[in-house]
Enzyme design. Structure first.
Site, PDB file in Angstrom:
ATOM      1  N   HIS A  22      80.572  32.044  17.086  1.00  0.00           N
ATOM      2  CA  HIS A  22      81.641  31.086  17.377  1.00  0.00           C
ATOM      3  C   HIS A  22      82.780  31.771  18.134  1.00  0.00           C
ATOM      4  O   HIS A  22      83.430  31.148  18.970  1.00  0.00           O
ATOM      5  CB  HIS A  22      82.153  30.466  16.070  1.00  0.00           C
ATOM      6  CG  HIS A  22      81.147  29.563  15.433  1.00  0.00           C
ATOM      7  ND1 HIS A  22      81.342  28.208  15.268  1.00  0.00           N
ATOM      8  CD2 HIS A  22      79.901  29.813  14.971  1.00  0.00           C
ATOM      9  CE1 HIS A  22      80.273  27.678  14.713  1.00  0.00           C
ATOM     10  NE2 HIS A  22      79.380  28.635  14.518  1.00  0.00           N
ATOM     11  N   ASP A 119      87.849  25.237  16.464  1.00  0.00           N
ATOM     12  CA  ASP A 119      86.407  25.130  16.238  1.00  0.00           C
ATOM     13  C   ASP A 119      86.098  23.915  15.356  1.00  0.00           C
ATOM     14  O   ASP A 119      86.731  23.729  14.306  1.00  0.00           O
ATOM     15  CB  ASP A 119      85.973  26.432  15.529  1.00  0.00           C
ATOM     16  CG  ASP A 119      84.486  26.649  15.541  1.00  0.00           C
ATOM     17  OD1 ASP A 119      83.750  25.715  15.209  1.00  0.00           O
ATOM     18  OD2 ASP A 119      84.067  27.776  15.873  1.00  0.00           O
TER      19      ASP A 119
HETATM   20  C1  UDX Z   1      75.098  31.212  14.839  1.00  0.00           C
HETATM   21  C2  UDX Z   1      73.872  30.301  14.784  1.00  0.00           C
HETATM   22  O1  UDX Z   1      72.719  31.065  14.497  1.00  0.00           O
HETATM   23  C3  UDX Z   1      73.741  29.554  16.072  1.00  0.00           C
HETATM   24  O2  UDX Z   1      72.563  28.818  16.042  1.00  0.00           O
HETATM   25  C4  UDX Z   1      74.967  28.746  16.262  1.00  0.00           C
HETATM   26  O3  UDX Z   1      74.885  27.929  17.382  1.00  0.00           O
HETATM   27  C5  UDX Z   1      76.162  29.662  16.349  1.00  0.00           C
HETATM   28  O4  UDX Z   1      76.243  30.442  15.170  1.00  0.00           O
HETATM   29  P1  UDX Z   1      74.084  33.464  15.920  1.00  0.00           P
HETATM   30  O5  UDX Z   1      73.003  33.470  14.925  1.00  0.00           O
HETATM   31  O6  UDX Z   1      74.915  34.631  15.987  1.00  0.00           O
HETATM   32  O7  UDX Z   1      75.006  32.190  15.842  1.00  0.00           O
HETATM   33  O8  UDX Z   1      73.326  33.242  17.331  1.00  0.00           O
HETATM   34  P2  UDX Z   1      73.860  32.927  18.773  1.00  0.00           P
HETATM   35  O9  UDX Z   1      74.433  31.556  18.827  1.00  0.00           O
HETATM   36  O10 UDX Z   1      72.765  33.200  19.677  1.00  0.00           O
HETATM   37  O11 UDX Z   1      75.048  33.942  19.018  1.00  0.00           O
HETATM   38  C6  UDX Z   1      74.886  35.332  19.052  1.00  0.00           C
HETATM   39  C7  UDX Z   1      75.855  35.914  20.041  1.00  0.00           C
HETATM   40  O12 UDX Z   1      75.879  37.319  19.870  1.00  0.00           O
HETATM   41  C8  UDX Z   1      75.448  35.644  21.495  1.00  0.00           C
HETATM   42  O13 UDX Z   1      76.579  35.315  22.241  1.00  0.00           O
HETATM   43  C9  UDX Z   1      74.857  36.968  21.970  1.00  0.00           C
HETATM   44  O14 UDX Z   1      75.074  37.222  23.331  1.00  0.00           O
HETATM   45  C10 UDX Z   1      75.604  37.961  21.116  1.00  0.00           C
HETATM   46  N1  UDX Z   1      74.795  39.160  20.876  1.00  0.00           N
HETATM   47  C11 UDX Z   1      73.672  39.103  20.109  1.00  0.00           C
HETATM   48  C12 UDX Z   1      75.185  40.351  21.436  1.00  0.00           C
HETATM   49  O15 UDX Z   1      76.184  40.413  22.154  1.00  0.00           O
HETATM   50  N2  UDX Z   1      74.453  41.457  21.192  1.00  0.00           N
HETATM   51  C13 UDX Z   1      73.341  41.474  20.430  1.00  0.00           C
HETATM   52  O16 UDX Z   1      72.750  42.542  20.266  1.00  0.00           O
HETATM   53  C14 UDX Z   1      72.934  40.235  19.865  1.00  0.00           C
END
Ligand code: UDX
Length: 461
Positions: A22, A119
């Site tokens: 987020h 948010d």
């Molecule tokens: C959570 C939920 O899983 C997701 O479905 C929802 O929409 C938002 O909250 P998350 O599990 O962290 O998020 O997944 P994602 O939404 O893909 O966000 C991860 C973020 O971390 C992305 O912006 C990605 O670029 C970043 N990231 C991930 C990194 O910068 N480095 C990494 O090694 C892994």
């Protein structure tokens, strides 16, 4: 060097829910506003502020200010709360009071706040905005398709537990129960989170703006349907312009990480790989894989023909089979965190095995990277449905009766994307969506125009 005094059109306070998935889109949106001469103050909880890593290459904080409020857990954060429920109750009690104190402080600072962008996971900031007579803009971080589902649950139009095997909702393809978010198809699984996602609609009718982290062309029909109810504006993708629009110099990464990154090692390794030859594997910031699933994934990656870059967060590391990392150095690199945008934008990456978090999905769409979908929980199952059947930019890995994606399936899915005939069609579609994403944020594009309109109305007040 003397600092040039910038003239701002307006001042926005931007308040993400304290999770990596987020913070990223709201920080990226802040950068877009900053670029368009809006002063931004990003607000985090005190615990997040004290623990986050600020990217050394991120220039955003030269102009974006950082301030804090309290969630009641300044020492230790959410992990210190007895339950998610207890954390949320504390945040909604302590948050408004400390947010009001911050607004008081800023109103006497010579640059009073015009708008609070908050948010959607927390509806309470809108009451604070109203009390201070400033604009309240709710920011939905997830897809409009997912918002649509939660809206129908909130209104009692989609009754839980689900009884129908086919779910028909406006602007969406027919869905099966397992295409819906996990909180909806498995009601007892996490009631506190179900309350959060449904609570997003508790006061949305009173918000001055409903900003959605998507772009119109990607979710046209659902966005049209939502626009009949609320002042919806799509503003995504919020990817730094460095990747989508080469005209602007932008920073190298998101700027704030809640995990320590091994990015330099990733880039060095990727630079040595052939174009389109690497499978990038990551499950975002929160998903916890079953131990058996982790093993199957590891052996699937080892057995496949492609090289791989696999992000395994520190807390998940014990689930990687013993000796796997040491014995696989020829074939792959395992790191605990990277700058995902930089990785996805690298020409060596040909495929992304993903949990389908909305940020990861939108980042892959925007950078034209084909996907192998392995959804784990929350909104990811719906995103996976769209990836495979609507945008046709990936395959979905099939699970067995225990819910596990086995070695052979991991290998086959990757092979289909990297070498198969279907992979070629998927790559073509991925490039089509990449182009549409770029157009949306470009001058005159749908999202760019929406942001300009949002700012113009703030300025007129
Ligand atoms: C959570 C939920 O899983 C997701 O479905 C929802 O929409 C938002 O909250 P998350 O599990 O962290 O998020 O997944 P994602 O939404 O893909 O966000 C991860 C973020 O971390 C992305 O912006 C990605 O670029 C970043 N990231 C991930 C990194 O910068 N480095 C990494 O090694 C892994």
């Amino acid at each position: 060097m003397e600092k040039v005094q910038r003239v701002y059109k307006a001042h926005c306070l931007v308040l993400p829910f304290p999770l990596q998935g987020h913070i990223n889109p709201l920080l990226q949106f802040s950068k877009l506003l900053d670029h368009k001469q809006v002063k931004v103050t990003l607000v985090t909880t005190r615990f997040i502020y004290n623990t986050m890593y600020r990217g050394s290459s991120c220039t955003a904080f030269e102009s974006i200010s950082l301030e804090t409020i309290s969630d009641g857990y300044d020492e230790g954060g959410r992990a210190k709360a007895e339950s998610t429920q207890a954390y949320l109750e504390s945040f909604s009690k302590v948050g408004p009071q400390t947010l009001a104190e911050l607004l008081e402080k800023l109103s006497g600072s010579g640059c009073p706040v015009d708008c609070l962008v908050y948010d959607s996971f927390m509806p309470w900031p809108l009451d604070v905005a109203k009390k201070f007579g400033i604009v309240g803009a709710v920011f939905f971080t997830q897809s409009c398709a997912v918002d649509n589902i939660y809206y129908h649950v909130n209104k009692g139009l989609l009754k839980l537990p689900l009884t129908d095997s086919k779910i028909l909702l406006p602007g969406m393809p027919p869905l099966e129960p397992l295409d819906l978010p996990s909180f909806v198809y498995d009601v007892g699984y996490n009631p506190a989170f179900l309350e959060v996602v449904i609570g997003q609609f508790s006061n949305v009718d009173k918000a001055d703006w409903v900003l959605c982290n998507t772009f119109y062309e990607l979710e046209e029909q659902v966005v049209d349907w939502m626009t009949d109810f609320w002042p919806v504006r799509t503003i995504g993708p919020t990817i730094p312009s460095r990747y989508l629009d080469k005209r602007l110099e932008d920073d190298k990464d998101y700027g704030v990480n809640l995990f320590k990154s091994n990015n330099d090692a990733c880039m060095k390794w990727l630079n040595e790989q052939r174009k389109g030859s690497v499978v990038y594997v990551s499950f975002g910031s929160a998903a916890q894989l079953d131990g058996e699933q982790m093993e199957e994934l590891a052996w699937g990656l080892r057995r496949g023909k492609s090289k791989f870059l696999w992000v395994v967060r520190e807390l998940e590391a014990a689930k990687v089979p013993e000796g796997f990392i040491e014995e696989t150095t020829e074939k792959g690199l395992v790191v605990s965190w990277c700058s995902q945008l930089e990785v996805l934008a690298h020409e060596a990456v040909g495929c992304f095995v993903t949990h389908c978090g909305w940020n990861s999905t939108l980042e892959a769409v925007s950078l034209g990277v084909p996907l192998v979908a392995m959804p784990q929980w929350t909104d990811q199952s719906t995103n996976a449905k769209y990836i495979r059947d609507v945008w046709k930019i990936g395959v979905k890995a099939q699970t067995d009766e225990k819910g596990i994606v086995r070695v052979g399936e991991v290998e086959n899915c990757i092979c289909e994307i990297m070498e198969g005939k279907r992979g070629k069609d998927i790559q073509r579609n991925a490039m089509k969506w990449k182009e549409l994403a770029r157009k949306a944020v470009d001058e005159g594009g749908s999202s760019n125009k929406n942001i300009d309109e949002f700012i113009a109305i703030l300025v007129k007040r």
